[in-house]
Enzyme design. Sequence first.
Site, PDB file in Angstrom:
ATOM      1  N   SER A 114       0.830  -1.196   0.000  1.00 36.53           N
ATOM      2  CA  SER A 114       0.000   0.000   0.000  1.00 36.53           C
ATOM      3  C   SER A 114       0.866   1.248   0.000  1.00 36.53           C
ATOM      4  CB  SER A 114      -0.890   0.016   1.232  1.00 36.53           C
ATOM      5  OG  SER A 114      -1.458   1.303   1.371  1.00 36.53           O
ATOM      6  N   ARG A 116      -0.273   3.938   0.638  1.00 36.92           N
ATOM      7  CA  ARG A 116      -0.795   4.799   1.714  1.00 36.92           C
ATOM      8  C   ARG A 116       0.039   4.645   2.965  1.00 36.92           C
ATOM      9  NH1 ARG A 116      -6.761   4.155   3.406  1.00 36.92           N
ATOM     10  NH2 ARG A 116      -6.280   6.121   4.435  1.00 36.92           N
ATOM     11  N   LEU A 208      -5.197 -24.031  -9.980  1.00 35.42           N
ATOM     12  CA  LEU A 208      -4.554 -24.309 -11.269  1.00 35.42           C
ATOM     13  C   LEU A 208      -5.494 -24.033 -12.450  1.00 35.42           C
ATOM     14  CD1 LEU A 208      -2.037 -25.270 -12.708  1.00 35.42           C
ATOM     15  CD2 LEU A 208      -2.699 -27.631 -12.223  1.00 35.42           C
ATOM     16  N   ARG A 218      -3.106 -14.332 -21.208  1.00 35.63           N
ATOM     17  CA  ARG A 218      -1.965 -13.423 -21.066  1.00 35.63           C
ATOM     18  C   ARG A 218      -0.683 -13.908 -21.719  1.00 35.63           C
ATOM     19  NH1 ARG A 218      -4.436  -8.678 -20.462  1.00 35.63           N
ATOM     20  NH2 ARG A 218      -5.927  -8.747 -18.750  1.00 35.63           N
TER      21      ARG A 218
HETATM   22  C1  LIG Z   1      -5.663  -9.045 -24.934  1.00 37.60           C
HETATM   23  C2  LIG Z   1      -6.581  -8.482 -23.897  1.00 37.60           C
HETATM   24  C3  LIG Z   1      -7.087  -7.207 -24.059  1.00 37.60           C
HETATM   25  C4  LIG Z   1      -7.949  -6.673 -23.091  1.00 37.60           C
HETATM   26  N1  LIG Z   1      -8.420  -5.400 -23.250  1.00 37.60           N
HETATM   27  C5  LIG Z   1      -9.242  -4.866 -22.315  1.00 37.60           C
HETATM   28  C6  LIG Z   1      -9.740  -3.546 -22.410  1.00 37.60           C
HETATM   29  O1  LIG Z   1      -9.428  -2.834 -23.353  1.00 37.60           O
HETATM   30  N2  LIG Z   1     -10.543  -3.051 -21.448  1.00 37.60           N
HETATM   31  C7  LIG Z   1     -10.920  -3.821 -20.372  1.00 37.60           C
HETATM   32  O2  LIG Z   1     -11.680  -3.343 -19.537  1.00 37.60           O
HETATM   33  N3  LIG Z   1     -10.471  -5.078 -20.233  1.00 37.60           N
HETATM   34  C8  LIG Z   1      -9.649  -5.614 -21.162  1.00 37.60           C
HETATM   35  N4  LIG Z   1      -9.165  -6.886 -21.000  1.00 37.60           N
HETATM   36  C9  LIG Z   1      -9.528  -7.639 -19.782  1.00 37.60           C
HETATM   37  C10 LIG Z   1     -10.591  -8.702 -20.100  1.00 37.60           C
HETATM   38  O3  LIG Z   1     -11.810  -8.105 -20.496  1.00 37.60           O
HETATM   39  C11 LIG Z   1     -10.836  -9.569 -18.850  1.00 37.60           C
HETATM   40  O4  LIG Z   1     -11.323  -8.726 -17.812  1.00 37.60           O
HETATM   41  C12 LIG Z   1      -9.595 -10.243 -18.358  1.00 37.60           C
HETATM   42  O5  LIG Z   1      -8.965 -10.902 -19.426  1.00 37.60           O
HETATM   43  C13 LIG Z   1      -9.933 -11.245 -17.266  1.00 37.60           C
HETATM   44  O6  LIG Z   1     -10.620 -12.331 -17.829  1.00 37.60           O
HETATM   45  P1  LIG Z   1     -11.795 -13.045 -17.082  1.00 37.60           P
HETATM   46  O7  LIG Z   1     -12.947 -12.121 -16.887  1.00 37.60           O
HETATM   47  O8  LIG Z   1     -12.069 -14.329 -17.824  1.00 37.60           O
HETATM   48  O9  LIG Z   1     -11.116 -13.420 -15.658  1.00 37.60           O
HETATM   49  P2  LIG Z   1     -11.769 -13.438 -14.219  1.00 37.60           P
HETATM   50  O10 LIG Z   1     -12.252 -12.099 -13.827  1.00 37.60           O
HETATM   51  O11 LIG Z   1     -10.753 -14.078 -13.324  1.00 37.60           O
HETATM   52  O12 LIG Z   1     -13.026 -14.377 -14.366  1.00 37.60           O
HETATM   53  C14 LIG Z   1     -12.874 -15.776 -14.614  1.00 37.60           C
HETATM   54  C15 LIG Z   1     -14.195 -16.298 -15.130  1.00 37.60           C
HETATM   55  O13 LIG Z   1     -15.202 -16.162 -14.113  1.00 37.60           O
HETATM   56  C16 LIG Z   1     -16.419 -15.777 -14.712  1.00 37.60           C
HETATM   57  N5  LIG Z   1     -16.803 -14.448 -14.204  1.00 37.60           N
HETATM   58  C17 LIG Z   1     -16.044 -13.617 -13.433  1.00 37.60           C
HETATM   59  N6  LIG Z   1     -16.722 -12.514 -13.141  1.00 37.60           N
HETATM   60  C18 LIG Z   1     -17.900 -12.607 -13.732  1.00 37.60           C
HETATM   61  C19 LIG Z   1     -19.029 -11.770 -13.810  1.00 37.60           C
HETATM   62  N7  LIG Z   1     -19.085 -10.587 -13.207  1.00 37.60           N
HETATM   63  N8  LIG Z   1     -20.095 -12.194 -14.516  1.00 37.60           N
HETATM   64  C20 LIG Z   1     -20.084 -13.393 -15.138  1.00 37.60           C
HETATM   65  N9  LIG Z   1     -19.037 -14.238 -15.133  1.00 37.60           N
HETATM   66  C21 LIG Z   1     -17.971 -13.863 -14.408  1.00 37.60           C
HETATM   67  C22 LIG Z   1     -16.222 -15.779 -16.225  1.00 37.60           C
HETATM   68  O14 LIG Z   1     -16.539 -17.057 -16.719  1.00 37.60           O
HETATM   69  C23 LIG Z   1     -14.735 -15.551 -16.345  1.00 37.60           C
HETATM   70  O15 LIG Z   1     -14.165 -16.011 -17.561  1.00 37.60           O
HETATM   71  C24 LIG Z   1      -8.306  -7.443 -21.951  1.00 37.60           C
HETATM   72  C25 LIG Z   1      -7.802  -8.736 -21.813  1.00 37.60           C
HETATM   73  C26 LIG Z   1      -6.930  -9.255 -22.756  1.00 37.60           C
HETATM   74  C27 LIG Z   1      -6.374 -10.653 -22.556  1.00 37.60           C
END
Ligand SMILES: Cc1cc2nc3c(=O)[nH]c(=O)nc-3n(C[C@H](O)[C@H](O)[C@H](O)COP(=O)(O)OP(=O)(O)OC[C@H]3O[C@@H](n4cnc5c(N)ncnc54)[C@H](O)[C@@H]3O)c2cc1C
Length: 254
Positions: A114, A116, A208, A218
Amino acid sequence: VTEEHKGSVVSYVGKEEAMPFVQINVLDHGYVRRVESYGSDERIIEAARMSTQKGFLGWGDGVRAGDEKLLKYLRDNKHDTPFEMAGLIVEVQAPIFVFREWHRHRTQSYNEMSARYASLPDLNYVPTIDRIEMGGGQITKQAGSVVDWPKEEYPHENAMRFRDALSMEYDECERVYQASLGSGIPKELARLILPVGRYSRMRAAANLRNWLAFLVLRQSPKAQWEIRQYANAVHEILSGEFPKTMALFDEGRA
Ligand SMILES: Cc1cc2nc3c(=O)[nH]c(=O)nc-3n(C[C@H](O)[C@H](O)[C@H](O)COP(=O)(O)OP(=O)(O)OC[C@H]3O[C@@H](n4cnc5c(N)ncnc54)[C@H](O)[C@@H]3O)c2cc1C
């Protein structure tokens, strides 16, 4: 607590003691360090076999097919929950802009230092010339106009100038930051001057299954180069911890 259960706790402690220190350096001042892992490829098989109560039967020996077959079946058929029975905690030092991307993986658990309560160390990310010339999705040619600029045409001096300007700004930010702290400005406000290239530190924990989803997103060439380097480091640590699962993961992406 059964004898069997006690046994598994003892073997876990043994595994932890045997763990060598693993740290992979990333970018100019960053790292990914393994804090702890739990479970194993064998535990994943055991979890999957809860249905039949048969447990882990053994890996193949080159002649006889072993439990690799079940592991592959789980992966191919998206029976993902057994992969939640193993996991990894890492400590990460990375620029704040990398953390902004990383923290979008909302289902991992995080604790970050943090600004802060402690002043952030004077560590800032300065990309190499090669990295700058590698480009991104696009390179900004002039204010307002964005173009795809092939590496071979990108003026080398622009990259040099950017690096110099960045280093000068970092120095100036640090000067104002320290002067502000020295004059009694609260840390939580003094930090407003700090750029997103500043390094911060956090721990991240996930099972995992979650880490594999993180790697898919990523390590992709579509992800920004910097976070890809961190994902590669996480991949390397996971490969040491869960070699069978990670070999399958890599095979699936080849
Ligand atoms: C190449 C790249 C470009 C990107 N560009 C942008 C960008 O321009 N702007 C931006 O804001 N983000 C961006 N992102 C982020 C992207 O939108 C995701 O937030 C990020 O990759 C995390 O993925 P995730 O939501 O699957 O992961 P997590 O948040 O860990 O979620 C894992 C899984 O849980 C479920 N889940 C989690 N939360 C919810 C929810 N609220 N509702 C329903 N299901 C849920 C889904 O199945 C999800 O796949 C980018 C990502 C990548 C890889």
